[in-house]
Design a protein around this motif. Sequence first.
Motif, PDB file in Angstrom:
ATOM      1  N   PHE A 125       0.828  -1.214   0.000  1.00 55.14           N
ATOM      2  CA  PHE A 125       0.000   0.000   0.000  1.00 55.14           C
ATOM      3  C   PHE A 125       0.855   1.254   0.000  1.00 55.14           C
ATOM      4  O   PHE A 125       1.825   1.383   0.750  1.00 55.14           O
ATOM      5  N   ASP A 126       0.432   2.188  -0.868  1.00 52.05           N
ATOM      6  CA  ASP A 126       1.035   3.512  -0.932  1.00 52.05           C
ATOM      7  C   ASP A 126      -0.099   4.478  -1.249  1.00 52.05           C
ATOM      8  O   ASP A 126      -0.776   4.342  -2.271  1.00 52.05           O
ATOM      9  N   SER A 127      -0.306   5.424  -0.364  1.00 51.13           N
ATOM     10  CA  SER A 127      -1.447   6.321  -0.529  1.00 51.13           C
ATOM     11  C   SER A 127      -1.351   7.143  -1.814  1.00 51.13           C
ATOM     12  O   SER A 127      -2.369   7.640  -2.314  1.00 51.13           O
ATOM     13  N   GLU A 128      -0.131   7.257  -2.389  1.00 53.10           N
ATOM     14  CA  GLU A 128       0.037   8.039  -3.603  1.00 53.10           C
ATOM     15  C   GLU A 128      -0.230   7.214  -4.853  1.00 53.10           C
ATOM     16  O   GLU A 128      -0.729   7.734  -5.861  1.00 53.10           O
ATOM     17  N   THR A 129       0.099   5.925  -4.809  1.00 53.51           N
ATOM     18  CA  THR A 129       0.041   5.106  -6.025  1.00 53.51           C
ATOM     19  C   THR A 129      -1.065   4.081  -6.006  1.00 53.51           C
ATOM     20  O   THR A 129      -1.488   3.607  -7.066  1.00 53.51           O
TER      21      THR A 129
END
Length: 809
Positions: free
Chosen positions: A750-754
Amino acid sequence: MAKKKNDELQYGQMPLPQAQNSSTRLKVNWSGLNKRQVIDTGVLSMENNISTMEAPYLTPSQQRRNILDGYNYPISMFGFDGFLVVIYRESSKVKLDYIVLNKNGTGVRDIYTGLVKTGVDSDTDVIQRSMVQFNVYESAVDVLDGEYVKKLLLFPDKVSMYMKIVSVSENPNSLYEKGEITALDVMYCFVSGTNKRYYVWRGEEFEQIGGSNYFSLDSLDVVVKNYYNDGYEKSSDKNYNDGYKRIDKNYYNDGFKPTEYTEFYDGYARITSGTYDSEDDTVYFERIGDYSPYTYIVAVLEDGDSLRGLYRRPLSPLSKITNTTFYERSGMSYPYTYTVVKDLDYGRNVSNYYEKAQSSQYPITNTTLYKRTPNKYPYEYTKVTGLEYGDNISTYYEKVSDKEIEKKAYYKRSGSLKPYTYTAVSGLDYGDSVSKYYIKTDDYSPPEGSSTNCYWKNSFNNDCYRYSNDTGEGKGGFAVAIPPAFPNLKYAAVHLSRLFGVDNDRVHVSGFNDYSNWNLDTATESNESNAWCSAAQSNTKANGEFTGLTVYDNHVVCFKHDFMHEIYNNKNPFRLVDIYAEGTIDNRSIQEVDGKLIFVSDDEVKVYTGSNPRVIGYYLGIDTFTAAVSGSDGRNYYLYCEDDSDNKYLFVYDTFVGQWSEQTVDFSVIGFTHNKNGMFMLTDGGTVYKMDTGKYNIDWSFETDISTALTSSSSSSYQTVNIKHISKFQMLAYIEGDMKIYALYDNEVFDSETSQLLYDSNGKTGMQPIRLKPRMTANYSFKLHFEGHGYVRLYEMELRVVAGGELYV
């Protein structure tokens, strides 16, 4: 939609013909944290601050509230009624804070500080403490109607204190005299300005314990204090009085004296025969009266009358005339009895009779006289007999009171070094001063007012004394006793009105209703109320050191690192029974929750309900536990633990639904405790948190696996590999804070940007239906990542899973 050429398809996007038309509708219920079973289960992984309290719904954990901090070296925490006890080290002292909470437990109302011990070093703060409540009956002979004296006992320090502390604005002795204080089984804190002084009842008055702003705890060690008592005590009497005083008269006179006459003669003689002849010139008389002096009248006679019984005057007197009444005395001592002598006649011997004496010469003596035996203490007195008028009585004694007077011998003490020399004081008389002398009591017990919380050894005869609530007839006092050695208990519990505890190797049980009684049975005497101690164990595992102790299912359960024992019987002698080859690494991990006994071993969390302990911690994914601290609120088992990589975890096991959840923790937990105000936690940073605040202002997140590469066939036992994707899903959520949902594909981190954002509440609150359709693609694994802030309730989620890849451009 235009199709891509086959040579442009990437791995995982090639459609599988046999699965193109198959689809599955799946309803997912949230069921808790399960880090090992992550395949088609719908359970959580990488969960953070999610609670199962409202299962089967999913909600955030409650926000912790800091209610107290500032402890640099915290050691332990315990909860009772409406207060907490925090043990901590401050400089070279171990102290405790008795923290009184407000009604809902979200704040501190007052703090009382006690001194546990002094002269400690930094190693002291790593020693676990065990604190228990022990209720002692104030009356040993009236246990049904009597009241409890509630004490808190702290181990391994072996100290005690009253369970209840009450603040007063006046010295408690003054309040006691006014009748405003009646409870004697509590500690009183006299608050004067910024100072606090602590008082406890010591038998006759309240005694201050400790100094300004702290109280001292009483040692449970069998303290033996020395004193000297040779059986003599200073006289409390001012003047001598043994019930007798010297007579104040010199001569005896009871109003009668021995007569001076030898024969009776009043001038008349009785005639014993003959008849009257008128030719006779003799005058004859009749006597009137029964005793002298008699009255005589002339008798009138005729010839021939009998003269017998008449009187005549003798021709010549033979002795001097008597003109008194004579008395005969009976009895040996005063008061004598005197009776009148009747019918006396001429010549009768009267030398043994008495006559009344005049009191002008000697005052009347109107008391019984006693002779005192010299040189015998206390003096003995015997009645004086045979006293006659005029006898010297100046050396005799008379009683001064009819009441029983304690006869005492008085002694004069000499010498300046113990033992002293005592000699009897002789010659004491009524009224003499005796305040400087001593009396022999044959009572060698400690002096009045001595502390009742220790043993006292008399250096005169080496006898030891201990205070007992009942020394006979329901009265308390000191009695001769052999001081037992209070065992060095590491962990303790209270059961059957006894204190159960373990040291490294043995189990110890106190006497009934007395935590200070460790008198064991002997070869010649045994008593079911005596204390008890276990023998050494025989099997290899049982020879290890004890690591914990608790009470469960009406038995005391003792733990070693890899073994469990139970104690049977409800009175002395007890039996220590080996039960299972399971054990615990830490006494603080042992909790009874909803009828289940949960503890942590080297590699698992286990639950014991009477049969072989079973594992409940394999969901946690921890191979080796190196630390384990637990607590319980009656439903949930709170577990802080560390693994062999020094990772810190805080898990919560909900016994109602049988599921685990996890909370974020970035500190070490020293202890948990629960009282009527709620659940509390003490951290290594010295902060006390309330766990169940009812507030949800906290960040939370979790991921859930809802599709995998494995699927099972209903017609065969084998499994095949298929590509899956989620065609759509829908769920219901009640939102008070905010929430976002992301899609993760295959091994995506998980990456809030991608990462793909599927849903954002974006200020929406209340009950919200959520219907989403993920991106059209095919993957071997598909996850949803939820995160948010504040309270959100997630209901059941429904997914449509389609097998087989779909092409897209």
